[in-house]
Design a protein around this motif. Sequence first.
Motif, short mmCIF file in Angstrom:
data_model
loop_
_atom_site.label_atom_id
_atom_site.label_comp_id
_atom_site.label_asym_id
_atom_site.label_seq_id
_atom_site.Cartn_x
_atom_site.Cartn_y
_atom_site.Cartn_z
N MET A 117 -3.24 133.69 80.26
CA MET A 117 -4.07 133.07 79.21
C MET A 117 -3.20 132.34 78.20
N GLU A 118 -2.12 132.99 77.87
CA GLU A 118 -1.20 132.34 76.92
C GLU A 118 -0.65 131.06 77.51
N TYR A 119 -0.33 131.17 78.80
CA TYR A 119 0.19 130.00 79.49
C TYR A 119 -0.81 128.87 79.44
N PHE A 120 -2.07 129.21 79.71
CA PHE A 120 -3.14 128.23 79.67
C PHE A 120 -3.23 127.57 78.29
N LEU A 121 -3.18 128.38 77.25
CA LEU A 121 -3.27 127.84 75.89
C LEU A 121 -2.07 126.96 75.58
N SER A 122 -0.91 127.40 76.02
CA SER A 122 0.28 126.61 75.71
C SER A 122 0.21 125.26 76.41
N LEU A 123 -0.29 125.29 77.64
CA LEU A 123 -0.45 124.03 78.35
C LEU A 123 -1.47 123.14 77.66
N THR A 124 -2.53 123.77 77.16
CA THR A 124 -3.55 123.00 76.45
C THR A 124 -2.97 122.32 75.23
N ILE A 125 -2.21 123.08 74.47
CA ILE A 125 -1.64 122.49 73.26
C ILE A 125 -0.69 121.35 73.60
N THR A 126 0.17 121.60 74.57
CA THR A 126 1.08 120.53 75.00
C THR A 126 0.30 119.29 75.40
N GLY A 127 -0.74 119.53 76.18
CA GLY A 127 -1.55 118.42 76.65
C GLY A 127 -2.18 117.64 75.51
N LEU A 128 -2.71 118.37 74.53
CA LEU A 128 -3.36 117.69 73.41
C LEU A 128 -2.36 116.96 72.54
N VAL A 129 -1.23 117.60 72.32
CA VAL A 129 -0.19 116.96 71.49
C VAL A 129 0.21 115.61 72.08
N MET A 130 0.47 115.62 73.38
CA MET A 130 0.84 114.35 74.01
C MET A 130 -0.36 113.43 74.11
N GLY A 131 -1.51 114.02 74.37
CA GLY A 131 -2.73 113.25 74.56
C GLY A 131 -3.07 112.36 73.38
N ILE A 132 -2.79 112.85 72.19
CA ILE A 132 -3.10 112.05 71.00
C ILE A 132 -2.26 110.78 70.99
N ILE A 133 -1.01 110.94 71.34
CA ILE A 133 -0.14 109.77 71.36
C ILE A 133 -0.57 108.80 72.46
N TYR A 134 -0.93 109.38 73.61
CA TYR A 134 -1.44 108.52 74.69
C TYR A 134 -2.68 107.76 74.22
N ALA A 135 -3.52 108.48 73.47
CA ALA A 135 -4.76 107.87 73.01
C ALA A 135 -4.47 106.69 72.09
N LEU A 136 -3.48 106.85 71.24
CA LEU A 136 -3.14 105.77 70.31
C LEU A 136 -2.76 104.51 71.06
N MET A 137 -1.90 104.70 72.05
CA MET A 137 -1.47 103.54 72.83
C MET A 137 -2.63 102.95 73.62
N ALA A 138 -3.42 103.82 74.21
CA ALA A 138 -4.55 103.33 75.00
C ALA A 138 -5.56 102.61 74.13
N LEU A 139 -5.69 103.06 72.90
CA LEU A 139 -6.61 102.42 71.97
C LEU A 139 -6.19 100.95 71.77
N GLY A 140 -4.88 100.75 71.71
CA GLY A 140 -4.38 99.38 71.59
C GLY A 140 -4.83 98.53 72.77
N LEU A 141 -4.72 99.11 73.95
CA LEU A 141 -5.12 98.39 75.15
C LEU A 141 -6.62 98.12 75.15
N THR A 142 -7.38 99.09 74.69
CA THR A 142 -8.83 98.93 74.61
C THR A 142 -9.21 97.84 73.64
N LEU A 143 -8.53 97.80 72.50
CA LEU A 143 -8.80 96.75 71.52
C LEU A 143 -8.63 95.38 72.15
#
Lengths: 393, 242, 297
Positions: C1-27
């Motif tokens: 469970m901890e592993y799952f949560l840690s993966l989730t956090i890692t994913g979200l942390v990176m995901g936000i940055i990915y989102a920022l860049m993708a938002l540029g592409l979407t614009l």
Amino acid sequence: MTANTEGTSTQSTGNNSTGRRLWFSTQWVVAVIVLVIALIAPLFVQTYWLHVLIIAYFYAILASSWSLLAGYAGQFSFAHMAFMALGAYTVGLLGRFLRLSTAPTGTCAEVRLGNLWLVLLNAVGDNCLEVGKANMPVGTLIYHPPLVPGIILGILVAGLAGLAIGALVLRFRAAYLALFTIAFSEILRTLIRGEPQITRGDHGLRVAALFPDTISRIPYYYTMLAILVASLLFMFWLARSRVGLFLRAIREDEEAAAARGVDVVRYKVMTFVITAMLAGLAGVFLAHYITILSPNIMVLPQMGLVIAMAIIGGVESLLAAAIGALIIQVSLELLREFEAWRLVIFGALLIVTLRFARNGLLAPLMQQLAGVVPRPESRREEAAAEVGEEVRV
Amino acid sequence: MELELQDVSKRFGGICALNQVSMQLSGSQLVGLIGPNGSGKTTLVNTISGIYKPDGGQIILNGEDIGRFKANEVARRGVGRTFQITRAFRRMTVMENMLVPALAIPSGKGRQEIVDRAREILNFLTLDHLQGDYARSLSGGQQKLLELGQLLMTDPELLLLDEPFAGVHPKLMETIFEYITTVHAQGKSFIIISHDMSSIFTLSQRLVVLHYGDIIADGPPEVVKEDPQVIEAYLGEEDEDD
Amino acid sequence: MEYFLSLTITGLVMGIIYALMALGLTLIFSILGVINFAHGEFYMLGGYMSYFILAVVAGLNPFVAVAVGGLIIALIGLIFELGFLRPMHLGHIERPAEYAILITFGLSFFLQNLALATFGPYPHRPPSFFEGSVDLGIIRIGADRLTASLLALALLAVLLLIINRTWIGKALQAVSQNKDATAIVGINPLRMNTLAFGMGVGLAALSGALLAPSFSITPDVGAVPSIRSYIIIVLGGMGSIPGSILGGLLIGLVESFGAGYFPDPSRALNYKMVFGLVIFALILLFRPRGLFGRREA
């Protein structure tokens, strides 16, 4: 080249047709001159330059076949190098995992072929062949299968992939087609990199040389040249046939072409398959020439290079794309001392060509040599002059 | 030639462009398809010719259900169509434009035969001196004629013409008229969409009137002209330019 | 469970940055109707720019360097748009759909090689924002990465504010919905195009600058983020802002879980991209409009 201008131009009095007849014969003259130079080149150039030219012919096959798909059929695919890599890796993997043996191993997967056994080696674990050797009769011969079946299979594998991709992207518009083919290419490359136990990944996959008994590059030179010439002749023939006519109609207006009875699906897929096979062919011979493969042969920048060559040469002219590739490859070598800046210049050239010389730099030049572009003396001639920049092979 | 539409419907999102349209065409009729803007005329032609698939109902051509056929398959069954805005192949020559349909739909004819036929048709349309020219260097009217020429190459039984008279000057009009009457006399059927009332009344033996996806009248021009529903449909509209 | 949560956090942390860049592409896609195949190269340039600003102006606040770097790259993008994309919208270009793909692809080719020629193939790494890592209980995250993520989050919020609350933002929204109508009400769609392109590549550059301390910059560092951005906008729906944000987070999670649960850890990293790519291919085949898409490419 258009289908049936031979039929009409001899009798038509249209200014345009006479001009185009000149254009065709000039093309042939240019092609023959270039071919003659290419044939005698080995007498004059050093081994290093032979290598450069072999690679140049390799790119020329790719650039011209890509231009058939993109310029003629209007499909701007980024999967071309992937098809090339499929051809190359097919022969590489066959060479790595297949053997012919005069006696069964008992340990490997194998199938009987007449007096021989076709043996499949394993990728993981102990080499089953080594293990089996202990129990095989003395004097058993184990050797690599002949190259020809592998070559044919490599081309077919590329063709099959072309069939699959071509069928899948039928309804995609330009941007989606580009994205999907990029995705396909990257997935393939990652798979090749990611399974080093099968493909040797970045370490490099060794492939048998086509001419193992010689260190000279000359046989490879003529082989690659022959393949280039054969490919171009085949593509010219195709472009002049009704297939070429239909492809251009599809490129002009897909819906109208369908309304006129053209089986759009069939011809789009057919073009994908044919060009994929040509790319696979190039890949197969690349593999047997450089004898070591890595997934880097299909990185996107390589696709970019091929696209750039086709566009700068002239994406709607097979010959211009091919010669464009030759000139660019040779230029890149000549400018070697500029290192990375060579490609910068080249990249800038690509962008500028796209913006200001959409039909390429070479194609219009070849047309100028043919004297096709007439001075506007009448409205009709003017219009023809305006459209005279269109090159159709 | 037998064409039957049975309750053909076509929807785009929330809009019902064709609402259970039924009609029959046999022999060699010249049918005028009229109706106010947006009534579904082009949609009907697109659906018959295979560019759209009907969402409901059947389209039966010579006993065969062609509803699910692709455009090129419908073309092969003897249906030819023109487009409201001419769609000749611009960067191909006039002759090549003529060859595309002839080669796409097998007819057993040799190449020379096909070329001769093309020249014949181009001659009839006064385009033969342009055969080596690119289609895009032709005037709008000439391109229209070219499209009509393309149709003849495959000898279709049913010709669907979408606004053949739109934006055409009187001299060209004559040629197009002649084309239609000549081909009709050879036993072919026409469905012609037009806003040019005088032309369509003169040419057609039968008028079909579409209004918001429904057929509100179907009969001889004299009768349809007086039909109160038809008059109301048109009067309820702004003045249209031809 | 901890592993799952840690993966989730890692994913979200990176995901936000990915989102920022993708938002540029979407614009860019949303306003200009063009997929910027050079998006990754602007990411790369952002990284290099912040590195060199910090190298040249000693002691400068690294966040300022990021901001200035992003701005400079945005200006470069603006100039490119004026010279090479505006002609498309003025009708000077034949077969614009093809052209758009080829010209941005050509730009990508050019920029990568320009970077290679100028900066050389060896990685450059700007100084960290903050040293060390941060302990969040379940997981330790590099301070740089966390900083980048938080800043990206802030930027996203600012951007959403601009788009929804300011006049410029509403003008942009209008153009993405109906170009002709905007011209009638006095908005200049050509200027909006230029602005959108500049903003879009600026976002990519900022992403690159933010992540440069964590991952270093090489001329080809933009290749993977480029493809990732395509995946995100197709997943989220081309032209959809909420789509790109959600898509970014989802892809972050997919990569994180994909790598984390992959049976063979030694090959896991390599396959990170493949999951996204396969999803990408499947979406293009079966649901091209993605999660929230409304506009056809």
